[in-house]
Design a protein around this motif. Structure first.
Motif, short mmCIF file in Angstrom:
data_model
loop_
_atom_site.label_atom_id
_atom_site.label_comp_id
_atom_site.label_asym_id
_atom_site.label_seq_id
_atom_site.Cartn_x
_atom_site.Cartn_y
_atom_site.Cartn_z
N PHE A 1 3.78 124.68 84.55
CA PHE A 1 4.87 123.82 84.99
C PHE A 1 5.08 122.60 84.30
O PHE A 1 3.86 121.81 84.08
CB PHE A 1 4.65 123.47 86.50
CG PHE A 1 4.80 124.40 87.53
CD1 PHE A 1 6.02 125.20 87.58
CD2 PHE A 1 3.85 124.95 88.27
CE1 PHE A 1 6.42 126.08 88.26
CE2 PHE A 1 4.29 126.09 89.35
CZ PHE A 1 5.57 126.51 89.34
N PRO A 2 6.16 122.12 83.70
CA PRO A 2 6.33 120.94 82.86
C PRO A 2 6.29 119.79 83.47
O PRO A 2 5.78 118.88 82.92
CB PRO A 2 7.86 121.13 82.51
CG PRO A 2 8.45 122.36 82.72
CD PRO A 2 7.33 123.11 84.00
N VAL A 3 5.92 119.75 85.06
CA VAL A 3 5.81 118.46 85.62
C VAL A 3 4.31 118.21 85.79
O VAL A 3 3.94 116.96 85.58
CB VAL A 3 6.39 118.75 87.14
CG1 VAL A 3 5.85 117.57 87.90
CG2 VAL A 3 7.81 118.97 87.14
N THR A 4 3.31 119.14 85.66
CA THR A 4 2.01 118.84 85.71
C THR A 4 1.61 119.12 84.38
O THR A 4 0.10 118.61 84.27
CB THR A 4 1.47 120.20 86.72
OG1 THR A 4 1.66 121.24 86.31
CG2 THR A 4 1.77 119.69 88.00
N ARG A 5 2.24 119.57 83.40
CA ARG A 5 1.56 119.60 82.06
C ARG A 5 1.16 118.31 81.31
O ARG A 5 0.10 118.36 80.70
CB ARG A 5 2.52 120.38 81.22
CG ARG A 5 1.86 121.00 80.02
CD ARG A 5 2.95 122.03 79.24
NE ARG A 5 3.55 122.77 79.83
CZ ARG A 5 4.78 122.91 79.85
NH1 ARG A 5 5.65 122.34 78.69
NH2 ARG A 5 5.80 124.04 80.28
N PRO A 6 1.93 117.28 81.50
CA PRO A 6 1.35 116.00 80.90
C PRO A 6 -0.15 115.63 81.37
O PRO A 6 -0.68 114.91 80.60
CB PRO A 6 2.53 115.12 81.49
CG PRO A 6 3.61 115.86 81.38
CD PRO A 6 3.24 117.31 82.29
N VAL A 7 -0.60 115.97 82.41
CA VAL A 7 -1.97 115.61 82.69
C VAL A 7 -2.81 116.21 81.83
O VAL A 7 -3.74 115.72 81.30
CB VAL A 7 -2.07 116.08 84.21
CG1 VAL A 7 -3.54 115.77 84.57
CG2 VAL A 7 -1.21 115.44 85.17
N TYR A 8 -2.67 117.63 81.56
CA TYR A 8 -3.38 118.33 80.68
C TYR A 8 -3.37 117.84 79.38
O TYR A 8 -4.53 117.81 78.55
CB TYR A 8 -3.28 119.70 80.66
CG TYR A 8 -3.50 120.35 82.17
CD1 TYR A 8 -5.05 120.81 82.46
CD2 TYR A 8 -2.42 120.76 83.15
CE1 TYR A 8 -5.26 121.40 83.77
CE2 TYR A 8 -2.98 121.31 84.38
CZ TYR A 8 -4.41 121.42 84.69
OH TYR A 8 -4.72 122.04 85.76
N ARG A 9 -2.09 117.37 78.99
CA ARG A 9 -1.87 116.84 77.44
C ARG A 9 -2.45 115.68 77.27
O ARG A 9 -3.17 115.71 76.30
CB ARG A 9 -0.41 116.98 77.41
CG ARG A 9 0.01 116.72 75.98
CD ARG A 9 1.45 116.63 75.61
NE ARG A 9 2.14 115.90 76.60
CZ ARG A 9 3.34 116.09 77.48
NH1 ARG A 9 3.78 117.22 77.56
NH2 ARG A 9 3.79 115.16 78.18
N TYR A 10 -2.44 114.79 78.18
CA TYR A 10 -3.11 113.51 78.25
C TYR A 10 -4.55 113.58 78.10
O TYR A 10 -5.19 112.99 77.27
CB TYR A 10 -2.84 112.80 79.35
CG TYR A 10 -3.56 111.51 79.51
CD1 TYR A 10 -3.21 110.61 78.67
CD2 TYR A 10 -4.50 110.98 80.12
CE1 TYR A 10 -3.62 109.06 78.60
CE2 TYR A 10 -5.24 109.82 80.02
CZ TYR A 10 -4.93 108.70 79.42
OH TYR A 10 -5.45 107.67 79.26
N ALA A 11 -5.31 114.59 78.90
CA ALA A 11 -6.83 114.83 78.77
C ALA A 11 -7.05 115.57 77.30
O ALA A 11 -8.09 114.95 76.77
CB ALA A 11 -7.05 115.65 80.03
#
Length: 131
Positions: free
Chosen positions: A101-111
Motif C-alpha cells: 500500500f502506498p500509504v504505509t510504504r513510507p514507514v518501511y522506506r524510512y526505516a
C-alpha cells in the motif's frame, strides 16, 4: 547467519502455524485455505499494479535527469511485499499488504533509508562490481 535470523526462521513459521490453527478453529479449515489462496491472488495482482506504477514513476524521474532513489526503494518494498503475500500465512500477508500500500510504504522506506545510512556511516555497506 546471524543469531536473530535463525530466531526469525524458527519464530515466523511457528507463528504462522498458530495463525492457521487459530483461524481454522474459528472459520473452518476449508475457509482458511480459501482465504490464504485469495490473499495470495490479491497480493499478486496488487504487486503487478504497484510494480508497474513504480517502474513508470522511476522512468519519469530518469528521463528528467533525476536519480530515482526513492522509487527504487519503493520497488524493493513492492517486491518484498509481493513475495510475502505469495508466502502462505496471515502474518506475512499483513506485512506484505502494508509493504504494497502506498500509504504505509513510507514507514518501511524510512526505516530502510536509516538502515542504509547507518551501514554507510559504519563502512559496512559497500558496493562492488562483479562482471
Amino acid at each position: 547467519m546471524r543469531k536473530w535470523m535463525w530466531g526469525l526462521l524458527l519464530l515466523i513459521p511457528a507463528l504462522e502455524l498458530y495463525g492457521f490453527i487459530w483461524m481454522s478453529s474459528r472459520i473452518g479449515a476449508g475457509k482458511t485455505i480459501l482465504l490464504i489462496i485469495f490473499t495470495s491472488i490479491i497480493g499478486a495482482v496488487m504487486m503487478q499494479f504497484e510494480g508497474r506504477k513504480v517502474i513508470i514513476d522511476a522512468r519519469k524521474e530518469m528521463n528528467s535527469g533525476q536519480v530515482p532513489g526513492r522509487k527504487l526503494l519503493d520497488g524493493l518494498c513492492v517486491f518484498v511485499g509481493g513475495i510475502m503475500l505469495v508466502t502462505p500465512g496471515f502474518i506475512t500477508d499483513i506485512v506484505g499488504f502494508t509493504l504494497l500500500f502506498p500509504v504505509t510504504r513510507p514507514v518501511y522506506r524510512y526505516a530502510l533509508l536509516k538502515w542504509i545510512e547507518k551501514k554507510m556511516k559504519n563502512g559496512t555497506f559497500t558496493f562492488s562490481r562483479r562482471f
